[in-house]
Design a protein around this motif. Structure first.
Motif, PDB file in Angstrom:
ATOM      1  N   ASP A  25      41.771  49.036  49.200  1.00  0.00           N
ATOM      2  CA  ASP A  25      42.273  50.418  49.192  1.00  0.00           C
ATOM      3  C   ASP A  25      42.331  51.003  47.775  1.00  0.00           C
ATOM      4  O   ASP A  25      42.916  52.066  47.564  1.00  0.00           O
ATOM      5  CB  ASP A  25      43.682  50.460  49.819  1.00  0.00           C
ATOM      6  CG  ASP A  25      43.651  50.132  51.308  1.00  0.00           C
ATOM      7  OD1 ASP A  25      42.539  50.113  51.888  1.00  0.00           O
ATOM      8  OD2 ASP A  25      44.734  49.879  51.886  1.00  0.00           O
ATOM      9  N   ALA A  26      41.774  50.276  46.813  1.00  0.00           N
ATOM     10  CA  ALA A  26      41.738  50.715  45.408  1.00  0.00           C
ATOM     11  C   ALA A  26      43.139  50.961  44.847  1.00  0.00           C
ATOM     12  O   ALA A  26      43.334  51.819  43.988  1.00  0.00           O
ATOM     13  CB  ALA A  26      40.857  51.960  45.261  1.00  0.00           C
ATOM     14  N   LYS A  27      44.108  50.175  45.327  1.00  0.00           N
ATOM     15  CA  LYS A  27      45.461  50.315  44.785  1.00  0.00           C
ATOM     16  C   LYS A  27      45.697  49.350  43.633  1.00  0.00           C
ATOM     17  O   LYS A  27      46.684  49.484  42.898  1.00  0.00           O
ATOM     18  CB  LYS A  27      46.488  50.053  45.892  1.00  0.00           C
ATOM     19  CG  LYS A  27      46.505  51.182  46.911  1.00  0.00           C
ATOM     20  CD  LYS A  27      47.583  50.983  47.960  1.00  0.00           C
ATOM     21  CE  LYS A  27      47.620  52.162  48.919  1.00  0.00           C
ATOM     22  NZ  LYS A  27      48.055  51.759  50.255  1.00  0.00           N
ATOM     23  N   VAL A  28      44.851  48.345  43.522  1.00  0.00           N
ATOM     24  CA  VAL A  28      44.964  47.380  42.431  1.00  0.00           C
ATOM     25  C   VAL A  28      43.600  47.293  41.752  1.00  0.00           C
ATOM     26  O   VAL A  28      42.589  47.074  42.424  1.00  0.00           O
ATOM     27  CB  VAL A  28      45.381  45.983  42.962  1.00  0.00           C
ATOM     28  CG1 VAL A  28      45.404  44.958  41.839  1.00  0.00           C
ATOM     29  CG2 VAL A  28      46.750  46.053  43.632  1.00  0.00           C
ATOM     30  N   ALA A  29      43.596  47.486  40.431  1.00  0.00           N
ATOM     31  CA  ALA A  29      42.352  47.414  39.675  1.00  0.00           C
ATOM     32  C   ALA A  29      41.981  45.950  39.450  1.00  0.00           C
ATOM     33  O   ALA A  29      42.819  45.066  39.626  1.00  0.00           O
ATOM     34  CB  ALA A  29      42.543  48.115  38.332  1.00  0.00           C
ATOM     35  N   PRO A  30      40.746  45.692  39.045  1.00  0.00           N
ATOM     36  CA  PRO A  30      40.396  44.316  38.681  1.00  0.00           C
ATOM     37  C   PRO A  30      41.306  43.814  37.561  1.00  0.00           C
ATOM     38  O   PRO A  30      41.835  44.608  36.794  1.00  0.00           O
ATOM     39  CB  PRO A  30      38.950  44.432  38.188  1.00  0.00           C
ATOM     40  CG  PRO A  30      38.415  45.637  38.884  1.00  0.00           C
ATOM     41  CD  PRO A  30      39.586  46.585  38.974  1.00  0.00           C
ATOM     42  N   GLY A  31      41.479  42.529  37.479  1.00  0.00           N
ATOM     43  CA  GLY A  31      42.291  41.933  36.419  1.00  0.00           C
ATOM     44  C   GLY A  31      43.606  41.413  36.941  1.00  0.00           C
ATOM     45  O   GLY A  31      43.926  41.545  38.114  1.00  0.00           O
ATOM     46  N   ARG A  32      44.384  40.838  36.026  1.00  0.00           N
ATOM     47  CA  ARG A  32      45.662  40.234  36.417  1.00  0.00           C
ATOM     48  C   ARG A  32      46.724  41.298  36.569  1.00  0.00           C
ATOM     49  O   ARG A  32      46.996  42.035  35.635  1.00  0.00           O
ATOM     50  CB  ARG A  32      46.105  39.246  35.327  1.00  0.00           C
ATOM     51  CG  ARG A  32      47.437  38.556  35.621  1.00  0.00           C
ATOM     52  CD  ARG A  32      47.752  37.510  34.575  1.00  0.00           C
ATOM     53  NE  ARG A  32      48.019  38.072  33.278  1.00  0.00           N
ATOM     54  CZ  ARG A  32      49.253  38.239  32.782  1.00  0.00           C
ATOM     55  NH1 ARG A  32      50.303  37.867  33.470  1.00  0.00           N
ATOM     56  NH2 ARG A  32      49.411  38.760  31.592  1.00  0.00           N
ATOM     57  N   PRO A  33      47.330  41.411  37.753  1.00  0.00           N
ATOM     58  CA  PRO A  33      48.415  42.374  37.909  1.00  0.00           C
ATOM     59  C   PRO A  33      49.726  41.776  37.400  1.00  0.00           C
ATOM     60  O   PRO A  33      49.806  40.577  37.144  1.00  0.00           O
ATOM     61  CB  PRO A  33      48.475  42.598  39.423  1.00  0.00           C
ATOM     62  CG  PRO A  33      47.943  41.344  40.029  1.00  0.00           C
ATOM     63  CD  PRO A  33      47.042  40.681  39.011  1.00  0.00           C
ATOM     64  N   ALA A  34      50.725  42.605  37.254  1.00  0.00           N
ATOM     65  CA  ALA A  34      52.058  42.133  36.880  1.00  0.00           C
ATOM     66  C   ALA A  34      53.007  42.449  38.020  1.00  0.00           C
ATOM     67  O   ALA A  34      52.769  43.369  38.796  1.00  0.00           O
ATOM     68  CB  ALA A  34      52.519  42.828  35.607  1.00  0.00           C
TER      69      ALA A  34
END
Ligand code: HEC
Length: 146
Positions: free
Chosen positions: A132-141
């Motif tokens: 849903d494009a709510k989280v971008a690539p990479g490590r979230p916090a």
């Protein structure tokens, strides 16, 4: 009694210690820089559920389905699979597929491997948030609560 010789020895012993003290004082910034290179800074803050899903996805699924769920040549691109018209467009279908696997086609049977259903739920939350494009690539916090 202090002879010139012991005074000279003391200086030899103390000087490197002083130099070490100076370099240690410089380490917090250097260590932070190292950490930043090792872990790229998180881009999005997410719930604990999505964060756990991100971690479990990376531990168990990324090697075939791609880091950041971006696909590889050997397994389906899950961001495509989860699209409304995709083959795995409901949570139930996702959980069922992951639990049972498709052993004959190279998709492991995760329940048989000991993965618990709540873990599959968390992985779904992460993959769905990516779809849903709510989280971008990479490590979230993890989002701070309270
Ligand atoms: C060893 C490689 C491998 C690993 C590890 C792996 N998969 Fe798969 N997965 C596959 C393959 C290959 C397929 C396609 C099977 C087929 O052809 O039907 C697949 C299919 C799927 C599908 C169905 C996609 C579709 O479009 O039909 C889902 C959902 C899925 N995997 C999720 C996961 C999850 C979640 C994990 C981690 C817990 C995981 N997979 C780990 C190889 C893997």
């Amino acid at each position: 009694m202090r002879t010139p010789l012991t005074a000279a020895l003391r200086r030899i012993v103390l000087l490197p210690g002083f130099a070490l003290g100076v370099s240690l004082a410089a380490t917090p910034a250097a260590a932070q820089e190292l950490r930043d290179q090792y872990h790229t800074a998180p881009r999005d803050t997410v719930s604990q559920e999505v964060y756990d899903g991100w971690k479990q996805y990376n531990l168990n699924c990324a090697r075939c389905h791609g880091e950041d769920v971006l696909g590889t040549t050997i397994a389906p691109h899950l961001l495509v699979s989860l699209k409304p018209a995709g083959p795995v467009n409901t949570k139930e279908q996702f959980v069922q597929t992951v639990c049972a696997g498709r052993a004959d086609k190279g998709m492991p049977s995760w329940c048989a491997l000991g993965m618990e259903l709540p873990t599959i739920d968390k992985i779904y939350s992460y993959v769905k948030a990516r779809a849903d494009a709510k989280v971008a690539p990479g490590r979230p916090a993890v989002k701070r609560t309270g």
